[in-house]
Design an enzyme around this catalytic site. Sequence first.
Site, PDB file in Angstrom:
ATOM      1  N   GLU A  91      -8.497  -1.690  81.566  1.00 29.89           N
ATOM      2  CA  GLU A  91      -8.781  -0.249  81.603  1.00 29.89           C
ATOM      3  C   GLU A  91     -10.247   0.086  81.842  1.00 29.89           C
ATOM      4  OE1 GLU A  91      -7.493   0.768  77.509  1.00 29.89           O
ATOM      5  OE2 GLU A  91      -9.560   1.414  77.168  1.00 29.89           O
ATOM      6  N   ARG A 148      -4.558  -1.919  71.712  1.00 30.67           N
ATOM      7  CA  ARG A 148      -5.501  -2.407  72.724  1.00 30.67           C
ATOM      8  C   ARG A 148      -4.678  -3.055  73.831  1.00 30.67           C
ATOM      9  NH1 ARG A 148      -8.627   0.558  70.904  1.00 30.67           N
ATOM     10  NH2 ARG A 148     -10.665   0.176  69.984  1.00 30.67           N
ATOM     11  N   HIS A 202      -6.231   6.192  77.478  1.00 27.30           N
ATOM     12  CA  HIS A 202      -6.923   5.992  76.194  1.00 27.30           C
ATOM     13  C   HIS A 202      -7.328   7.342  75.589  1.00 27.30           C
ATOM     14  CE1 HIS A 202      -9.095   2.595  73.885  1.00 27.30           C
ATOM     15  NE2 HIS A 202      -8.873   3.614  73.068  1.00 27.30           N
ATOM     16  N   ASP A 223      -1.150   3.743  76.220  1.00 25.12           N
ATOM     17  CA  ASP A 223      -2.380   4.528  76.172  1.00 25.12           C
ATOM     18  C   ASP A 223      -3.576   3.625  76.431  1.00 25.12           C
ATOM     19  OD1 ASP A 223      -3.838   6.997  75.660  1.00 25.12           O
ATOM     20  OD2 ASP A 223      -4.592   5.997  73.864  1.00 25.12           O
TER      21      ASP A 223
HETATM   22  P1  NAD Z   1      -6.330  -0.934  60.531  1.00 28.64           P
HETATM   23  O1  NAD Z   1      -7.332  -2.024  60.450  1.00 28.64           O
HETATM   24  O2  NAD Z   1      -6.291   0.110  59.466  1.00 28.64           O
HETATM   25  O3  NAD Z   1      -4.862  -1.559  60.632  1.00 28.64           O
HETATM   26  C1  NAD Z   1      -4.535  -2.651  61.448  1.00 28.64           C
HETATM   27  C2  NAD Z   1      -3.389  -3.376  60.786  1.00 28.64           C
HETATM   28  O4  NAD Z   1      -2.928  -4.397  61.679  1.00 28.64           O
HETATM   29  C3  NAD Z   1      -3.799  -4.084  59.469  1.00 28.64           C
HETATM   30  O5  NAD Z   1      -2.923  -3.729  58.430  1.00 28.64           O
HETATM   31  C4  NAD Z   1      -3.708  -5.559  59.819  1.00 28.64           C
HETATM   32  O6  NAD Z   1      -3.350  -6.361  58.707  1.00 28.64           O
HETATM   33  C5  NAD Z   1      -2.619  -5.528  60.888  1.00 28.64           C
HETATM   34  N1  NAD Z   1      -2.554  -6.747  61.677  1.00 28.64           N
HETATM   35  C6  NAD Z   1      -3.528  -7.653  61.939  1.00 28.64           C
HETATM   36  N2  NAD Z   1      -3.030  -8.689  62.648  1.00 28.64           N
HETATM   37  C7  NAD Z   1      -1.706  -8.432  62.824  1.00 28.64           C
HETATM   38  C8  NAD Z   1      -0.654  -9.141  63.452  1.00 28.64           C
HETATM   39  N3  NAD Z   1      -0.863 -10.342  64.032  1.00 28.64           N
HETATM   40  N4  NAD Z   1       0.582  -8.601  63.438  1.00 28.64           N
HETATM   41  C9  NAD Z   1       0.810  -7.401  62.827  1.00 28.64           C
HETATM   42  N5  NAD Z   1      -0.158  -6.694  62.220  1.00 28.64           N
HETATM   43  C10 NAD Z   1      -1.394  -7.202  62.224  1.00 28.64           C
HETATM   44  O7  NAD Z   1      -6.538  -0.264  61.966  1.00 28.64           O
HETATM   45  P2  NAD Z   1      -6.037   1.168  62.452  1.00 28.64           P
HETATM   46  O8  NAD Z   1      -7.087   2.175  62.176  1.00 28.64           O
HETATM   47  O9  NAD Z   1      -4.661   1.405  61.985  1.00 28.64           O
HETATM   48  O10 NAD Z   1      -6.042   0.937  64.042  1.00 28.64           O
HETATM   49  C11 NAD Z   1      -5.200  -0.021  64.647  1.00 28.64           C
HETATM   50  C12 NAD Z   1      -5.672  -0.283  66.049  1.00 28.64           C
HETATM   51  O11 NAD Z   1      -5.459   0.882  66.839  1.00 28.64           O
HETATM   52  C13 NAD Z   1      -7.198  -0.516  66.163  1.00 28.64           C
HETATM   53  O12 NAD Z   1      -7.540  -1.879  65.928  1.00 28.64           O
HETATM   54  C14 NAD Z   1      -7.486  -0.129  67.574  1.00 28.64           C
HETATM   55  O13 NAD Z   1      -7.368  -1.268  68.402  1.00 28.64           O
HETATM   56  C15 NAD Z   1      -6.368   0.867  67.916  1.00 28.64           C
HETATM   57  N6  NAD Z   1      -6.860   2.229  68.119  1.00 28.64           N
HETATM   58  C16 NAD Z   1      -6.564   2.857  69.282  1.00 28.64           C
HETATM   59  C17 NAD Z   1      -6.991   4.170  69.521  1.00 28.64           C
HETATM   60  C18 NAD Z   1      -6.648   4.909  70.772  1.00 28.64           C
HETATM   61  O14 NAD Z   1      -7.246   5.954  71.048  1.00 28.64           O
HETATM   62  N7  NAD Z   1      -5.688   4.444  71.560  1.00 28.64           N
HETATM   63  C19 NAD Z   1      -7.762   4.816  68.538  1.00 28.64           C
HETATM   64  C20 NAD Z   1      -8.030   4.125  67.331  1.00 28.64           C
HETATM   65  C21 NAD Z   1      -7.588   2.847  67.136  1.00 28.64           C
END
Ligand code: NAD
Length: 340
Positions: free
Chosen positions: A263, A234, A295, A258
């Site tokens: 955005e 994000r 994105h 991305d």
């Molecule tokens: P997820 O919930 O499976 O994994 C997120 C991980 O981040 C967890 O293991 C959590 O413990 C960890 N985390 C939390 N706080 C943290 C910190 N301070 N430092 C390090 N790690 C920390 O989520 P996911 O499905 O892997 O997705 C991750 C992120 O990717 C989503 O929250 C979303 O913001 C982003 N995303 C972006 C797109 C895109 O198109 N660009 C698409 C999907 C998701």
Amino acid sequence: MDVAIFSTKPYDRRLLDAANATAGHRLVYHEPRLAAETALLAQGAQAVCAFVNDELDQATLGTLARLGVRLVALRSAGFNHVDLAAARALGLTVARVPAYSPHAVAEHTMAMILALNRKIHKAYNRVREGNFALDGLLGFDLHGKAVGVVGTGQIGEVVCRILLGFGCRVLASDPYPSPAVRAMGVSYVESRALFEACDIVTLHCPLTPQTHHLVDSAMLAHLKRGMMLINTSRGAVIDTQAVLRGLKDGTIGALGLDVYEEEADLFFEDLSGAFIRDDLFARLLTFPNVLITGHQAFFTHEALSAIAEVTIGNISAFAERGRALHEVSVEKIAGRAAAG
Ligand code: NAD
């Protein structure tokens, strides 16, 4: 159920209609983003369906609740744009798509790393203009490099596996380390140590108060000089002003984004006939070592189909049993923190 679906494009409509073929909900598509000013479009609906840049703040949720909406079905995994406490107070259920294709985002992350390293974005233009000089296109072997993965959830885990396949040394930081990731041979370290050690850092944590501006001026002092930073999580996980300074003084050698803090005013729209009012974004575009996509990391056929199917599944479960399949609530988030 009558469902008002916001921020929709033709590709969303096609896949949601296909997923809804047997469920039979009445889907009403709206192109505008859901925000306080557009919430009245949900008149007559019991559910709304929202995307990543919709504004689900107290004002929007209040209007939805007054209209009789009971379910907010997010077409995303991230829920940082929802005021969960307000939703709870208003009796609104919030559901999301917790996993659709971690491969989509992980593979896009790799595309950014590889393109930036081997300057594919520059080479593409050069070759089309008949310029076959290699000057300025020098990259490095990914093999043997230290790469940091911040957040080893579903996406981060796939990124780790791909990086190990390239022969990288992978370090990770996560408040909840994953045994599966550790078993692959990834070492967990504190985030500052990760930034100090790594040639490339890629961000896969959610946006929370703890991760807001995780990469800020203070963190810049700990980056390995000339490192590559990739953000597909994000926008606000990085302080873009600070990162711009890092690019100018060479601390950051390459930047792949991305997502972008502001955005919502840019992405998902064709603004090619207009001009960019955001000076910070425009300045980023002037760097040859910055690669920005709008994105699109999630944007694969498999991911969109899964998003549509899980979203319709959430709506159907709520219609039948009063509970969505993948609900998200303040209690659940607090519970996870306590469990960790
Ligand atoms: P997820 O919930 O499976 O994994 C997120 C991980 O981040 C967890 O293991 C959590 O413990 C960890 N985390 C939390 N706080 C943290 C910190 N301070 N430092 C390090 N790690 C920390 O989520 P996911 O499905 O892997 O997705 C991750 C992120 O990717 C989503 O929250 C979303 O913001 C982003 N995303 C972006 C797109 C895109 O198109 N660009 C698409 C999907 C998701």
